[in-house]
Design a protein around this motif. Structure first.
Motif, PDB file in Angstrom:
ATOM      1  N   ILE A  89     -68.907  48.663 -30.036  1.00  0.00           N
ATOM      2  CA  ILE A  89     -67.809  49.508 -30.470  1.00  0.00           C
ATOM      3  C   ILE A  89     -66.576  48.642 -30.571  1.00  0.00           C
ATOM      4  O   ILE A  89     -66.231  47.923 -29.632  1.00  0.00           O
ATOM      5  CB  ILE A  89     -67.575  50.654 -29.469  1.00  0.00           C
ATOM      6  N   THR A  90     -65.907  48.703 -31.702  1.00  0.00           N
ATOM      7  CA  THR A  90     -64.724  47.879 -31.889  1.00  0.00           C
ATOM      8  C   THR A  90     -63.576  48.428 -31.065  1.00  0.00           C
ATOM      9  O   THR A  90     -63.516  49.607 -30.758  1.00  0.00           O
ATOM     10  CB  THR A  90     -64.302  47.836 -33.365  1.00  0.00           C
ATOM     11  N   ARG A  91     -62.654  47.568 -30.753  1.00  0.00           N
ATOM     12  CA  ARG A  91     -61.502  47.933 -29.936  1.00  0.00           C
ATOM     13  C   ARG A  91     -60.677  49.033 -30.599  1.00  0.00           C
ATOM     14  O   ARG A  91     -60.177  49.929 -29.958  1.00  0.00           O
ATOM     15  CB  ARG A  91     -60.636  46.693 -29.708  1.00  0.00           C
ATOM     16  N   THR A  92     -60.527  48.973 -31.918  1.00  0.00           N
ATOM     17  CA  THR A  92     -59.700  49.966 -32.601  1.00  0.00           C
ATOM     18  C   THR A  92     -60.344  51.350 -32.555  1.00  0.00           C
ATOM     19  O   THR A  92     -59.648  52.342 -32.589  1.00  0.00           O
ATOM     20  CB  THR A  92     -59.451  49.564 -34.056  1.00  0.00           C
ATOM     21  N   ALA A  93     -61.669  51.390 -32.462  1.00  0.00           N
ATOM     22  CA  ALA A  93     -62.314  52.699 -32.385  1.00  0.00           C
ATOM     23  C   ALA A  93     -62.136  53.326 -31.016  1.00  0.00           C
ATOM     24  O   ALA A  93     -62.085  54.535 -30.886  1.00  0.00           O
ATOM     25  CB  ALA A  93     -63.808  52.562 -32.699  1.00  0.00           C
ATOM     26  N   THR A  94     -62.037  52.494 -29.972  1.00  0.00           N
ATOM     27  CA  THR A  94     -61.920  53.038 -28.627  1.00  0.00           C
ATOM     28  C   THR A  94     -60.476  53.307 -28.227  1.00  0.00           C
ATOM     29  O   THR A  94     -60.223  54.097 -27.343  1.00  0.00           O
ATOM     30  CB  THR A  94     -62.541  52.069 -27.600  1.00  0.00           C
ATOM     31  N   ALA A  95     -59.544  52.614 -28.829  1.00  0.00           N
ATOM     32  CA  ALA A  95     -58.139  52.797 -28.469  1.00  0.00           C
ATOM     33  C   ALA A  95     -57.339  53.160 -29.707  1.00  0.00           C
ATOM     34  O   ALA A  95     -56.719  52.323 -30.329  1.00  0.00           O
ATOM     35  CB  ALA A  95     -57.592  51.519 -27.834  1.00  0.00           C
ATOM     36  N   ALA A  96     -57.387  54.422 -30.072  1.00  0.00           N
ATOM     37  CA  ALA A  96     -56.727  54.872 -31.297  1.00  0.00           C
ATOM     38  C   ALA A  96     -55.221  54.719 -31.205  1.00  0.00           C
ATOM     39  O   ALA A  96     -54.541  54.603 -32.218  1.00  0.00           O
ATOM     40  CB  ALA A  96     -57.101  56.323 -31.584  1.00  0.00           C
ATOM     41  N   SER A  97     -54.661  54.730 -29.999  1.00  0.00           N
ATOM     42  CA  SER A  97     -53.218  54.624 -29.868  1.00  0.00           C
ATOM     43  C   SER A  97     -52.724  53.183 -29.976  1.00  0.00           C
ATOM     44  O   SER A  97     -51.536  52.954 -30.153  1.00  0.00           O
ATOM     45  CB  SER A  97     -52.772  55.224 -28.527  1.00  0.00           C
ATOM     46  N   GLY A  98     -53.603  52.198 -29.860  1.00  0.00           N
ATOM     47  CA  GLY A  98     -53.204  50.794 -29.938  1.00  0.00           C
ATOM     48  C   GLY A  98     -53.062  50.349 -31.378  1.00  0.00           C
ATOM     49  O   GLY A  98     -53.433  51.048 -32.318  1.00  0.00           O
ATOM     50  N   PRO A  99     -52.490  49.160 -31.578  1.00  0.00           N
ATOM     51  CA  PRO A  99     -52.312  48.658 -32.938  1.00  0.00           C
ATOM     52  C   PRO A  99     -53.648  48.335 -33.602  1.00  0.00           C
ATOM     53  O   PRO A  99     -54.607  47.953 -32.938  1.00  0.00           O
ATOM     54  CB  PRO A  99     -51.467  47.402 -32.744  1.00  0.00           C
ATOM     55  N   ALA A 100     -53.684  48.498 -34.905  1.00  0.00           N
ATOM     56  CA  ALA A 100     -54.879  48.195 -35.682  1.00  0.00           C
ATOM     57  C   ALA A 100     -54.714  46.815 -36.304  1.00  0.00           C
ATOM     58  O   ALA A 100     -53.590  46.340 -36.499  1.00  0.00           O
ATOM     59  CB  ALA A 100     -55.076  49.243 -36.766  1.00  0.00           C
ATOM     60  N   GLY A 129     -49.411  42.229 -25.105  1.00  0.00           N
ATOM     61  CA  GLY A 129     -50.014  43.342 -24.389  1.00  0.00           C
ATOM     62  C   GLY A 129     -50.576  44.429 -25.281  1.00  0.00           C
ATOM     63  O   GLY A 129     -51.720  44.850 -25.103  1.00  0.00           O
ATOM     64  N   PRO A 130     -49.818  44.919 -26.273  1.00  0.00           N
ATOM     65  CA  PRO A 130     -50.333  46.014 -27.097  1.00  0.00           C
ATOM     66  C   PRO A 130     -51.627  45.667 -27.832  1.00  0.00           C
ATOM     67  O   PRO A 130     -52.515  46.490 -27.955  1.00  0.00           O
ATOM     68  CB  PRO A 130     -49.202  46.284 -28.091  1.00  0.00           C
ATOM     69  N   ALA A 131     -51.745  44.423 -28.322  1.00  0.00           N
ATOM     70  CA  ALA A 131     -52.944  44.024 -29.062  1.00  0.00           C
ATOM     71  C   ALA A 131     -54.007  43.431 -28.150  1.00  0.00           C
ATOM     72  O   ALA A 131     -55.135  43.207 -28.575  1.00  0.00           O
ATOM     73  CB  ALA A 131     -52.579  43.023 -30.152  1.00  0.00           C
ATOM     74  N   GLY A 132     -53.654  43.151 -26.889  1.00  0.00           N
ATOM     75  CA  GLY A 132     -54.640  42.706 -25.914  1.00  0.00           C
ATOM     76  C   GLY A 132     -55.114  41.277 -26.072  1.00  0.00           C
ATOM     77  O   GLY A 132     -56.247  40.964 -25.733  1.00  0.00           O
ATOM     78  N   PHE A 133     -54.273  40.378 -26.570  1.00  0.00           N
ATOM     79  CA  PHE A 133     -54.691  38.985 -26.634  1.00  0.00           C
ATOM     80  C   PHE A 133     -53.665  38.105 -25.940  1.00  0.00           C
ATOM     81  O   PHE A 133     -52.525  38.501 -25.714  1.00  0.00           O
ATOM     82  CB  PHE A 133     -54.939  38.514 -28.073  1.00  0.00           C
ATOM     83  N   SER A 134     -54.105  36.897 -25.594  1.00  0.00           N
ATOM     84  CA  SER A 134     -53.217  35.923 -24.973  1.00  0.00           C
ATOM     85  C   SER A 134     -53.724  34.539 -25.330  1.00  0.00           C
ATOM     86  O   SER A 134     -54.772  34.382 -25.947  1.00  0.00           O
ATOM     87  CB  SER A 134     -53.172  36.113 -23.456  1.00  0.00           C
ATOM     88  N   GLY A 135     -52.967  33.533 -24.923  1.00  0.00           N
ATOM     89  CA  GLY A 135     -53.355  32.164 -25.206  1.00  0.00           C
ATOM     90  C   GLY A 135     -52.279  31.228 -24.721  1.00  0.00           C
ATOM     91  O   GLY A 135     -51.408  31.599 -23.931  1.00  0.00           O
ATOM     92  N   SER A 136     -52.321  30.012 -25.203  1.00  0.00           N
ATOM     93  CA  SER A 136     -51.303  29.041 -24.827  1.00  0.00           C
ATOM     94  C   SER A 136     -51.022  28.112 -25.995  1.00  0.00           C
ATOM     95  O   SER A 136     -51.845  27.960 -26.905  1.00  0.00           O
ATOM     96  CB  SER A 136     -51.739  28.251 -23.595  1.00  0.00           C
ATOM     97  N   ILE A 137     -49.845  27.512 -25.936  1.00  0.00           N
ATOM     98  CA  ILE A 137     -49.422  26.536 -26.931  1.00  0.00           C
ATOM     99  C   ILE A 137     -49.050  25.286 -26.160  1.00  0.00           C
ATOM    100  O   ILE A 137     -48.178  25.317 -25.287  1.00  0.00           O
ATOM    101  CB  ILE A 137     -48.237  27.061 -27.754  1.00  0.00           C
ATOM    102  N   ARG A 152     -52.426  35.876 -36.024  1.00  0.00           N
ATOM    103  CA  ARG A 152     -53.266  35.950 -37.232  1.00  0.00           C
ATOM    104  C   ARG A 152     -54.733  35.769 -36.874  1.00  0.00           C
ATOM    105  O   ARG A 152     -55.604  36.422 -37.446  1.00  0.00           O
ATOM    106  CB  ARG A 152     -52.848  34.881 -38.236  1.00  0.00           C
ATOM    107  N   HIS A 153     -55.001  34.852 -35.916  1.00  0.00           N
ATOM    108  CA  HIS A 153     -56.381  34.622 -35.474  1.00  0.00           C
ATOM    109  C   HIS A 153     -57.013  35.919 -34.957  1.00  0.00           C
ATOM    110  O   HIS A 153     -58.207  36.151 -35.130  1.00  0.00           O
ATOM    111  CB  HIS A 153     -56.404  33.546 -34.385  1.00  0.00           C
ATOM    112  N   HIS A 154     -56.211  36.769 -34.327  1.00  0.00           N
ATOM    113  CA  HIS A 154     -56.711  38.035 -33.788  1.00  0.00           C
ATOM    114  C   HIS A 154     -56.535  39.196 -34.765  1.00  0.00           C
ATOM    115  O   HIS A 154     -56.817  40.345 -34.420  1.00  0.00           O
ATOM    116  CB  HIS A 154     -56.015  38.348 -32.457  1.00  0.00           C
ATOM    117  N   GLY A 155     -56.045  38.920 -35.976  1.00  0.00           N
ATOM    118  CA  GLY A 155     -55.948  39.950 -37.005  1.00  0.00           C
ATOM    119  C   GLY A 155     -54.626  40.693 -37.034  1.00  0.00           C
ATOM    120  O   GLY A 155     -54.533  41.747 -37.661  1.00  0.00           O
ATOM    121  N   PHE A 156     -53.579  40.181 -36.381  1.00  0.00           N
ATOM    122  CA  PHE A 156     -52.290  40.861 -36.325  1.00  0.00           C
ATOM    123  C   PHE A 156     -51.191  39.990 -36.926  1.00  0.00           C
ATOM    124  O   PHE A 156     -51.387  38.800 -37.161  1.00  0.00           O
ATOM    125  CB  PHE A 156     -51.936  41.207 -34.867  1.00  0.00           C
ATOM    126  N   ILE A 157     -50.036  40.595 -37.142  1.00  0.00           N
ATOM    127  CA  ILE A 157     -48.859  39.886 -37.625  1.00  0.00           C
ATOM    128  C   ILE A 157     -47.863  39.827 -36.478  1.00  0.00           C
ATOM    129  O   ILE A 157     -47.471  40.873 -35.947  1.00  0.00           O
ATOM    130  CB  ILE A 157     -48.238  40.609 -38.842  1.00  0.00           C
TER     131      ILE A 157
END
Length: 196
Positions: free
Chosen positions: A103-114, A136-144, A176-181
Motif C-alpha cells: 500500500i502506497t503512503r499516499t493511500a494510507t495517509a490522505a491528509s499528507g502531501p501527495a 516531516g509532512p512528507a516523511g523523508f530525511s537525509g543529509s548533505i 525531488r528524489h522523493h517525488g516532492f517540490i
C-alpha cells in the motif's frame, strides 16, 4: 588531520523495479486471485481465479515466480498473513504466506502531501560541511555533506543520490528524489565561528 572519509554507497540501478507487461500482470494478479509462498523455499503458488477465499493453490510459472520474488525484494509486494492451502497433488493442507500488494503512503495517509506537492524542507547545518535535512509532512530525511568542493546528497539510508552546489540545491534534489517540490527551504546554522 583530516577525517577519514567514510565509504559511500551509490544507489543500485533499477534492475529490481522494472516495468513491463509481466510486472504489471503480476501486480494485478497479486490482488486477485492472489499469490502464496509455500514451504521453506517460499515456492510461489497462484490461487485459482475467482477463488481467493478458498484455500487451493497451483504452482506459478517460473517467470511469474521470479517476478513475484523480485517485487517482494523491491517492496512493491509484501508478505501478508499466514494461511493454509491445499496444493495440487498433495493430500494434506500446507501452511503458506499470502503475498499482498504494497500500500502506497499516499493511500494510507490522505491528509499528507501527495507526490508533486510543495513541502517545507528544513536543513539544519550542525557543523561546517554537514547539513541534516528533514521534511516531516512528507516523511523523508537525509543529509548533505561537503566533500571535494561539492555537496553530496544522501538519503536517510546513507545512499548517495547525487551532488549539489549548495545546501538549498541539495535539499531541493532530495525532495525531488522523493517525488516532492522543496518550497520553501529553511536553512538554520547551529554553529557559530568566532575568530579572535
Amino acid at each position: 588531520m583530516s577525517p577519514i572519509p567514510r565509504p559511500r554507497r551509490e544507489i543500485a540501478g533499477q534492475e529490481l523495479l522494472f516495468d513491463d507487461d509481466l510486472t504489471d500482470r503480476v501486480l494485478r494478479e497479486a490482488a486477485d486471485p492472489g499469490f502464496v509462498l509455500v514451504g521453506i523455499n517460499d515456492t510461489v503458488h497462484t490461487r485459482h481465479i475467482g477463488t481467493r477465499a478458498t484455500e487451493h493453490a497451483i504452482p506459478a510459472r517460473p517467470d511469474v515466480a521470479a517476478t513475484v520474488h523480485q517485487l517482494l525484494t523491491a517492496g512493491r509486494l509484501v508478505h501478508g498473513s499466514r494461511v493454509t492451502v491445499t496444493v495440487d497433488g498433495r493430500p494434506e493442507p500446507e501452511v503458506a504466506t499470502a503475498v499482498d500488494v504494497a500500500i502506497t503512503r499516499t493511500a494510507t495517509a490522505a491528509s499528507g502531501p501527495a507526490p508533486g506537492d510543495r513541502v517545507l524542507v528544513h536543513v539544519d547545518v550542525v557543523r561546517p560541511g554537514l547539513g541534516l535535512v528533514t521534511c516531516g509532512p512528507a516523511g523523508f530525511s537525509g543529509s548533505i555533506v561537503r566533500e571535494d568542493g561539492a555537496y553530496l546528497i544522501e538519503t536517510e539510508a546513507g545512499d548517495v543520490i547525487g551532488r549539489a552546489r549548495s545546501y538549498r540545491a541539495g535539499a531541493e534534489r532530495l525532495a525531488r528524489h522523493h517525488g516532492f517540490i522543496a518550497d520553501p527551504v529553511e536553512i538554520e546554522h547551529e554553529h557559530e565561528v568566532y575568530t579572535r
